[in-house]
Design a protein around this motif. Sequence first.
Motif, mmCIF file in Angstrom:
data_model
loop_
_atom_site.group_PDB
_atom_site.id
_atom_site.type_symbol
_atom_site.label_atom_id
_atom_site.label_comp_id
_atom_site.label_asym_id
_atom_site.label_seq_id
_atom_site.Cartn_x
_atom_site.Cartn_y
_atom_site.Cartn_z
ATOM 1 N N LEU A 54 -21.151 89.326 94.425
ATOM 2 C CA LEU A 54 -19.705 89.410 94.648
ATOM 3 C C LEU A 54 -19.205 88.192 95.412
ATOM 4 O O LEU A 54 -18.007 87.968 95.518
ATOM 5 N N SER A 78 -20.404 88.119 86.799
ATOM 6 C CA SER A 78 -19.848 89.451 86.512
ATOM 7 C C SER A 78 -20.720 90.175 85.499
ATOM 8 O O SER A 78 -20.986 91.382 85.631
ATOM 9 N N ARG A 81 -24.003 91.153 87.091
ATOM 10 C CA ARG A 81 -23.760 92.258 88.029
ATOM 11 C C ARG A 81 -23.621 93.567 87.270
ATOM 12 O O ARG A 81 -24.174 94.599 87.640
ATOM 13 N N ASN A 82 -22.875 93.490 86.166
ATOM 14 C CA ASN A 82 -22.630 94.682 85.355
ATOM 15 C C ASN A 82 -23.919 95.236 84.750
ATOM 16 O O ASN A 82 -24.121 96.449 84.655
ATOM 17 N N PHE A 87 -23.779 99.704 92.477
ATOM 18 C CA PHE A 87 -23.313 99.736 93.867
ATOM 19 C C PHE A 87 -23.065 101.165 94.324
ATOM 20 O O PHE A 87 -22.497 101.976 93.591
ATOM 21 N N PRO A 107 -17.863 100.935 84.495
ATOM 22 C CA PRO A 107 -18.820 99.833 84.240
ATOM 23 C C PRO A 107 -19.336 99.830 82.805
ATOM 24 O O PRO A 107 -19.692 98.774 82.278
ATOM 25 N N TYR A 110 -17.048 97.789 80.540
ATOM 26 C CA TYR A 110 -17.235 96.337 80.641
ATOM 27 C C TYR A 110 -18.560 95.905 80.017
ATOM 28 O O TYR A 110 -18.774 94.729 79.746
ATOM 29 N N ARG B 345 -14.038 94.748 89.741
ATOM 30 C CA ARG B 345 -14.809 93.502 89.723
ATOM 31 C C ARG B 345 -16.254 93.772 90.144
ATOM 32 O O ARG B 345 -17.190 93.235 89.565
ATOM 33 N N ALA B 346 -16.415 94.640 91.161
ATOM 34 C CA ALA B 346 -17.774 94.966 91.615
ATOM 35 C C ALA B 346 -18.569 95.665 90.520
ATOM 36 O O ALA B 346 -19.792 95.531 90.444
ATOM 37 N N LEU B 347 -17.865 96.389 89.665
ATOM 38 C CA LEU B 347 -18.556 97.131 88.604
ATOM 39 C C LEU B 347 -18.740 96.297 87.342
ATOM 40 O O LEU B 347 -19.198 96.806 86.325
ATOM 41 N N GLY B 348 -18.333 95.039 87.390
ATOM 42 C CA GLY B 348 -18.652 94.157 86.266
ATOM 43 C C GLY B 348 -17.475 93.554 85.542
ATOM 44 O O GLY B 348 -17.667 92.818 84.567
ATOM 45 N N ALA B 349 -16.248 93.842 85.997
ATOM 46 C CA ALA B 349 -15.090 93.261 85.311
ATOM 47 C C ALA B 349 -15.027 91.763 85.600
ATOM 48 O O ALA B 349 -15.185 91.348 86.750
#
Lengths: 235, 437
Positions: A54, A78, A81-82, A87, A107, A110, B345-349
Amino acid sequence: MLNMSRLSKIYRTQVIETHALREFSIHVREGEFVALTGPSGSGKTTFLTIAGLLEEFSSGDYMLDGTNVRGMTDSQRSRLRNQKIGFIFQAFNLIPDLNVANNIDVPLRYRRFSAAERRRRITESLERVGLSARARHYPAELSGGQQQRVAIARALAGSPRLLLADEPTGNLDTQMARGVIELIEELHRDGATIVMVTHDPALAARAQREVHLVDGQVVDLDPQPLAAMEARVGL
Amino acid sequence: MFSYYFGLALHSLRRNVALTSLIVIAIGVGIAASTCALSMFRAYTADPIPQKSSQLFVPHIDSLSPEYRERGDKLPLHLTYQDARALLAQHLAKRQAPMYFTGSTLAPPNPRLHPFQVLVRATGADFFALFDVPFQYGAAWSATDDEARAEVVVLGSQLNERLFGRVNSIGRTVHLGTRDFRVVGVLDAWAPSPRFYEASNAMQGRVEDLFIPFGSAIDQHLPPWDNMACPPFSSGPSQWDAFLASECVWVRLWVQLPTAGDVQRYRRALDGYADEQTRSGRYHWPIRTALLNVGALLADEQPVPTEVRLYGLISLGFLLVCLLNAMALMLARFMTQSAEVGVRRALGARRIDVFLQCLAETAVIGLVGGLLGIGLCALGLAGIRSIVGGATVAFVYADRVDLSIAVLAALVSTLFAGLYPTWRAMQVQPAWQLKIN
């Protein structure tokens, strides 16, 4: 799984430089459950946001599941992370306007999964946290413990390689906290790699290994021999 | 993914109804004001007969003595009766129709009804073919009727309904002035916008109640009711004949010239006629002629009023202010969503995902604002019509083109206004948001 080497993070303003992490190194193996502890301002959350891609770091190296994340674009981070990270936040961070199923769906959307695949994953993750009957409920209709379970289900739905938990029981009463930590331990037993940030010594003690941070530096490692730890996680 | 963003946008609209409503109202009011202005502007500048406007012309001759000109250096709007007759006699156009606006008293066939005044256009048989006038019943009178100065009439649809009901009245007679006229045709709905074939203050945009042959109106001594400039003339035994022979300008002549060659030929003939008149000693000033098409004529006779131009500018400024307001409100709206953006955003956007989600939300707001704008515009135009009254702005309405432009303008302008708030939303640092939370 997670390997940070001599990693530093400096926040700069016109008049001041703040070293959130200094020459920080950590190696988390696959299947490990590590607790990161330290007082407020020690850099725990900064570690978590950098580990979770992040935030960028100032210097050093960071390998996540064999991928060097240095120099990655925002879009690449991103995507990584996805795909790789789940988290669990202290404040749950559920989207209040979406029901439980739609929160878990975020999630997965995305990730561009098909509708059928998303449905399957939502169902499975809700079963895993014992909230199948609450799929159509909104966060406000759930207790704190249930909301955190939904957040865990959301983190699990994408089958991440690494779970990052930030004070996962910080907003819960003792009974609810016990339920959540037992769930995290269960995930670990099933093979999940977990890094948990906490300032609660009792909670940290439930992890396999504890890393203590002060002023952005590791000051004390669990004296437990690495070999014994490796034996415990079956490496 | 777009359907997902669209669904989220609809969901989001319900989240903060007060703020959403303010944004929609700001956009709606701005769009309504500018659409009203656009409708009025288009009403003044639209091509009323696009299928043949390039073929229709009005000849002008600078026949009015300079001391009697009311339009400064501009050519007179009309011809003298003698000039119109002379040009008609040359038969230079595919179609040609002289005309003037007058009126008379009409006695209804039903004796229980009182006579009433009607607006009359005296013209030639070609008038209806020149302007593609639609007929409900019957047809135009013939060229022979013109030559014979026949007492025939074409009724407007409203007058026909008033006199005979909704029936075919062909062959019936109406008593106009002192004579009976035989009905040969009844118009279908016809309201060219603007009423281009003649500017007339008395008409205020209305199409006449009935049409009679030009010669027949002359025989009846029906005087022109409007659009006349007249130097003094000596009256002989007959005032009417003296008027017809005078230098008064009051007759309009429309001609159809399908090709550029036809136009050139007509222009040459017009110039030749003017030169001939000059040589005969009729004019003591340098003579000018003009052959104006529909667009040039409208620009000359019915220019967009200053008030309409001013209103257009004001409404555009108003739209800008509304959009600035909408932008500020959207910025506030997106900033209140920062926490959600951080979580996504934290989840991937990716940033582009946030951008598209905000854009979809902006587009939905723009659409709703556009629809509100259309509704407000309809109310506004109805208000304008009721306040101004009469038929001056009866032609001011928002057509499908205006409405499409309104929705498109709402969308585009809202998206434009939403760019900065959307860009700001994209810049949300998830780490900071999650630390704050």
